[in-house]
Scaffold this active site. Structure first.
Site, PDB file in Angstrom:
ATOM      1  N   GLU A  33      42.619  47.139  -1.658  1.00  0.00           N
ATOM      2  CA  GLU A  33      41.826  47.754  -2.725  1.00  0.00           C
ATOM      3  C   GLU A  33      41.716  46.817  -3.918  1.00  0.00           C
ATOM      4  O   GLU A  33      42.698  46.203  -4.342  1.00  0.00           O
ATOM      5  CB  GLU A  33      42.431  49.080  -3.175  1.00  0.00           C
ATOM      6  CG  GLU A  33      41.675  49.721  -4.334  1.00  0.00           C
ATOM      7  CD  GLU A  33      42.181  51.105  -4.694  1.00  0.00           C
ATOM      8  OE1 GLU A  33      42.381  51.360  -5.899  1.00  0.00           O
ATOM      9  OE2 GLU A  33      42.377  51.937  -3.777  1.00  0.00           O
ATOM     10  N   ASP A  71      46.341  49.829  -0.630  1.00  0.00           N
ATOM     11  CA  ASP A  71      46.340  51.275  -0.805  1.00  0.00           C
ATOM     12  C   ASP A  71      46.438  51.893   0.583  1.00  0.00           C
ATOM     13  O   ASP A  71      45.422  52.126   1.249  1.00  0.00           O
ATOM     14  CB  ASP A  71      45.072  51.730  -1.523  1.00  0.00           C
ATOM     15  CG  ASP A  71      45.131  53.206  -1.908  1.00  0.00           C
ATOM     16  OD1 ASP A  71      46.106  53.880  -1.522  1.00  0.00           O
ATOM     17  OD2 ASP A  71      44.200  53.684  -2.575  1.00  0.00           O
ATOM     18  N   ASN A 122      36.297  55.963 -12.479  1.00  0.00           N
ATOM     19  CA  ASN A 122      37.172  56.483 -13.529  1.00  0.00           C
ATOM     20  C   ASN A 122      36.437  56.468 -14.860  1.00  0.00           C
ATOM     21  O   ASN A 122      35.813  55.462 -15.220  1.00  0.00           O
ATOM     22  CB  ASN A 122      38.438  55.636 -13.630  1.00  0.00           C
ATOM     23  CG  ASN A 122      39.249  55.660 -12.351  1.00  0.00           C
ATOM     24  OD1 ASN A 122      39.899  56.649 -12.053  1.00  0.00           O
ATOM     25  ND2 ASN A 122      39.201  54.585 -11.581  1.00  0.00           N
ATOM     26  N   GLU A 124      37.295  51.716  -8.484  1.00  0.00           N
ATOM     27  CA  GLU A 124      38.294  51.317  -7.492  1.00  0.00           C
ATOM     28  C   GLU A 124      37.611  51.293  -6.121  1.00  0.00           C
ATOM     29  O   GLU A 124      37.043  52.296  -5.708  1.00  0.00           O
ATOM     30  CB  GLU A 124      39.447  52.318  -7.441  1.00  0.00           C
ATOM     31  CG  GLU A 124      40.064  52.677  -8.781  1.00  0.00           C
ATOM     32  CD  GLU A 124      40.924  53.927  -8.664  1.00  0.00           C
ATOM     33  OE1 GLU A 124      41.412  54.233  -7.555  1.00  0.00           O
ATOM     34  OE2 GLU A 124      41.093  54.605  -9.691  1.00  0.00           O
ATOM     35  N   HIS A 132      36.276  54.958  -5.758  1.00  0.00           N
ATOM     36  CA  HIS A 132      36.566  55.919  -6.817  1.00  0.00           C
ATOM     37  C   HIS A 132      36.086  55.395  -8.166  1.00  0.00           C
ATOM     38  O   HIS A 132      36.154  54.194  -8.435  1.00  0.00           O
ATOM     39  CB  HIS A 132      38.064  56.202  -6.884  1.00  0.00           C
ATOM     40  CG  HIS A 132      38.614  56.815  -5.639  1.00  0.00           C
ATOM     41  ND1 HIS A 132      39.958  57.028  -5.442  1.00  0.00           N
ATOM     42  CD2 HIS A 132      37.994  57.275  -4.520  1.00  0.00           C
ATOM     43  CE1 HIS A 132      40.148  57.590  -4.263  1.00  0.00           C
ATOM     44  NE2 HIS A 132      38.979  57.735  -3.673  1.00  0.00           N
ATOM     45  N   SER A 141      40.768  47.222  -7.762  1.00  0.00           N
ATOM     46  CA  SER A 141      40.514  48.138  -8.864  1.00  0.00           C
ATOM     47  C   SER A 141      40.075  47.318 -10.066  1.00  0.00           C
ATOM     48  O   SER A 141      40.843  46.510 -10.592  1.00  0.00           O
ATOM     49  CB  SER A 141      41.775  48.931  -9.216  1.00  0.00           C
ATOM     50  OG  SER A 141      42.134  49.790  -8.158  1.00  0.00           O
ATOM     51  N   TYR A 157      45.589  45.191  -4.446  1.00  0.00           N
ATOM     52  CA  TYR A 157      46.799  45.682  -3.788  1.00  0.00           C
ATOM     53  C   TYR A 157      46.457  46.392  -2.487  1.00  0.00           C
ATOM     54  O   TYR A 157      45.287  46.512  -2.112  1.00  0.00           O
ATOM     55  CB  TYR A 157      47.567  46.611  -4.722  1.00  0.00           C
ATOM     56  CG  TYR A 157      46.962  47.987  -4.930  1.00  0.00           C
ATOM     57  CD1 TYR A 157      47.621  49.126  -4.460  1.00  0.00           C
ATOM     58  CD2 TYR A 157      45.759  48.156  -5.607  1.00  0.00           C
ATOM     59  CE1 TYR A 157      47.088  50.389  -4.659  1.00  0.00           C
ATOM     60  CE2 TYR A 157      45.224  49.409  -5.815  1.00  0.00           C
ATOM     61  CZ  TYR A 157      45.891  50.538  -5.333  1.00  0.00           C
ATOM     62  OH  TYR A 157      45.361  51.786  -5.521  1.00  0.00           O
ATOM     63  N   HIS A 202      38.906  61.253 -12.565  1.00  0.00           N
ATOM     64  CA  HIS A 202      39.026  60.451 -11.352  1.00  0.00           C
ATOM     65  C   HIS A 202      38.023  60.994 -10.337  1.00  0.00           C
ATOM     66  O   HIS A 202      38.195  62.094  -9.810  1.00  0.00           O
ATOM     67  CB  HIS A 202      40.459  60.561 -10.832  1.00  0.00           C
ATOM     68  CG  HIS A 202      40.784  59.657  -9.688  1.00  0.00           C
ATOM     69  ND1 HIS A 202      41.411  60.102  -8.545  1.00  0.00           N
ATOM     70  CD2 HIS A 202      40.572  58.334  -9.499  1.00  0.00           C
ATOM     71  CE1 HIS A 202      41.577  59.088  -7.704  1.00  0.00           C
ATOM     72  NE2 HIS A 202      41.075  58.009  -8.264  1.00  0.00           N
ATOM     73  N   ARG A 207      41.626  61.042 -17.893  1.00  0.00           N
ATOM     74  CA  ARG A 207      40.849  60.125 -17.058  1.00  0.00           C
ATOM     75  C   ARG A 207      40.245  60.935 -15.925  1.00  0.00           C
ATOM     76  O   ARG A 207      40.971  61.444 -15.069  1.00  0.00           O
ATOM     77  CB  ARG A 207      41.743  58.999 -16.511  1.00  0.00           C
ATOM     78  CG  ARG A 207      41.038  58.076 -15.497  1.00  0.00           C
ATOM     79  CD  ARG A 207      41.988  56.977 -15.026  1.00  0.00           C
ATOM     80  NE  ARG A 207      43.141  57.497 -14.324  1.00  0.00           N
ATOM     81  CZ  ARG A 207      43.292  57.486 -12.999  1.00  0.00           C
ATOM     82  NH1 ARG A 207      42.353  56.994 -12.220  1.00  0.00           N
ATOM     83  NH2 ARG A 207      44.394  57.974 -12.453  1.00  0.00           N
TER      84      ARG A 207
END
Length: 505
Positions: free
Chosen positions: A102, A97, A159, A10, A157, A104, A95, A243, A241
């Site tokens: 962002e 954030d 994941n 992300e 980020h 993702s 979208y 993160h 998950r």
């Protein structure tokens, strides 16, 4: 398991409107998302995000935080007021954030694929800037970085899907020293020391100065080395998950590959309980920042047993554990992705120990430092505002403005993923995860998608009296091999839904 697992990145992009310091970043970010979505014919305002299964306040340590006590930045399950939130045909989410646009990436299963679809996000953002910077429009710029140099930080980020059965305490124990030292390979470099860059100098990581605690749920306040958000976007009792919020935004392909690949390898060690003796740092947060502040890589940090160790030596420790474990478990029968990560990890660590500048084609912070030293040779000091401005311009997404992109066009960096593959990934989803189903639904039946999320697609079709929610709780189902023929045969969303009935599965 080796480096291969379900993973994704992300990336929040820095945003500015030159000449207007009062511009609202949330509204600007909404413009970015909406401009790109409208150009593709996507319904940016109408097609929403399905928040039903989201639980951003669930902590991996075994509790939920009260919504009344949570910081507003933690409430990621609330509708964005700009209504700029779309799923793309490549399976990614674009979208707003909070104050940043962002991207993702879709779920993938290898470090190279993670790199490919993250770079596709750069092209998405570049196109959005082009659409917004037409004649007579106020200029708007985006930056793939992690700080504005004035005290604000925003995340890149990672994941990683893991088995739920792996004890979280074991993850914390072994990942903290790894993350503290990983920046010697994966840091993107920053001009200035401190959150507001007030102390002159250069450091390895853009994010290190912004971390305050070892473990926690927050992502924007009291940032933790290990984030405890327990939101798997998958079968809850089977998966977790992980993160990861401590990474930098990488431009160099090799650094990006190693960020995802080495982390996945260390997670495999942890899952297999193959680390018999933990290395424990005395003061992890202080160590994180001390290592970042020394591009000579000579600074030592203390372990609880009294020894001192450099960040580079810590990385060697994890490399040797991973290499020995892979050899003992797989011998010569190991996948190409794992072999590549191990070989590049060893090569980079060796050369960083001999002469860091020899890694300028592969490692972001080294490449940036080499460029900055070129400007310093002309008389600029680290305290000169021009160097901080150049640092920001390094990550400008525009091909003709971003310093990294101009140097890349001149062949200064090792490229692992051809541009044609990246361009394809802008439109096409990965074929070996549920992102394929999500992406193809958006491509084929855009008008019939009411909402979507990582683990669902909600259809609104005239033939059905109610909305039809298709759950996707298994990340490795919904692949091309699983549903590709259904898309070939279905001429409408209703036909696809009929084919997805359990008796047809």
């Amino acid at each position: 398991m080796t480096v291969r697992r379900v993973m994704g990145i992300e990336t929040e992009y820095g945003i500015s409107q030159p000449g207007d310091p009062t511009a609202n970043p949330m509204l600007m970010s909404g413009r970015v998302v909406t401009a790109y979505a409208r150009d593709l014919g996507l319904r940016a305002a109408q097609a929403g995000w399905d928040y039903e299964d989201e639980a951003p306040l669930r902590d991996a340590r075994g509790w939920d935080i009260s919504r009344a006590l949570a910081d507003p930045s933690q409430l990621t399950d609330e509708e964005d007021p700009t209504l700029a939130n779309v799923v793309l045909s490549n399976g990614a989410r674009l979208y707003v954030d909070h104050a940043h646009p962002e991207y993702s990436s879709p779920e993938v299963t290898s470090p190279r694929a993670a790199l490919t679809w993250d770079r596709a996000g750069e092209l998405v953002m570049r196109e959005a800037v082009r659409l917004l910077n037409g004649p007579g429009m106020p200029p708007l710029n985006l930056y793939k970085n992690n700080t504005d140099g004035k005290g604000a930080s925003y995340g890149t980020h990672e994941n990683y899907l893991m088995p739920r059965e792996t004890p979280f305490a074991r993850i914390v124990t072994h990942l903290i020293p790894f993350f503290v030292s990983r920046q010697v390979v994966t840091g993107s470099g920053k001009v200035g020391i401190g959150t507001e860059s007030t102390t002159p100098g250069f450091q390895l990581s853009q994010r290190a100065d912004f971390f305050e605690v070892e473990v926690g749920l927050e992502t924007t306040l009291k940032r933790p080395i290990i984030n405890t958000r327990d939101e798997p976007h998958a079968v809850t009792d089977k998966y977790r998950r992980l993160h990861v919020i401590i990474g930098d935004a990488n431009h160099c392909d090799v650094a990006g590959l190693l960020k995802m690949g080495t982390t996945s390898l260390v997670l495999s060690l942890i899952e297999a309980d193959a680390i018999d003796k933990a290395v424990v740092l005395d003061q992890p947060v202080a160590a994180l920042q001390a290592i970042s502040h020394d591009p000579t890589l000579r600074t030592t940090v203390k372990l609880v047993d009294g020894r001192s160790i450099t960040g580079l030596e810590l990385q060697w420790h994890y490399y040797e554990l991973a290499a020995n474990w892979v050899t003992s478990r797989y011998g010569g029968d190991v996948d190409a992705d794992t072999t590549e990560v191990l070989q590049r990890w060893e090569s980079v660590l060796t050369r960083l120990g001999q002469d860091p500048m020899s890694c300028a084609r592969e490692i972001d912070w080294v490449a940036k430092l080499q460029t900055m030293e070129g400007f310093r040779s002309r008389g600029l000091e680290w305290s000169d505002p021009k160097l901080r401005a150049i640092d920001i311009q390094w990550s400008d997404v525009r091909a003709d403005k971003g310093i990294f992109h101009k140097l890349a066009a001149a062949g200064r960096f090792e490229q692992l993923v051809p541009e044609a593959e990246v361009e394809r990934a802008v439109k096409e989803p990965p074929e070996d995860t549920r992102a394929y189903f999500r992406g193809k639904c958006l491509e084929r039946f855009t008008a019939n998608i009411a909402a979507a999320s990582w683990d669902s697609v909600i259809f609104d079709v005239p033939e059905r009296r109610t909305l039809q929610r298709v759950p996707m709780r298994e990340p490795l189902r919904g692949t091309k091999a699983h549903v590709g023929d259904l898309f070939e045969q279905a001429s409408s969303a209703d036909e696809l839904l009929q084919a997805l009935r359990p008796d047809n599965d």
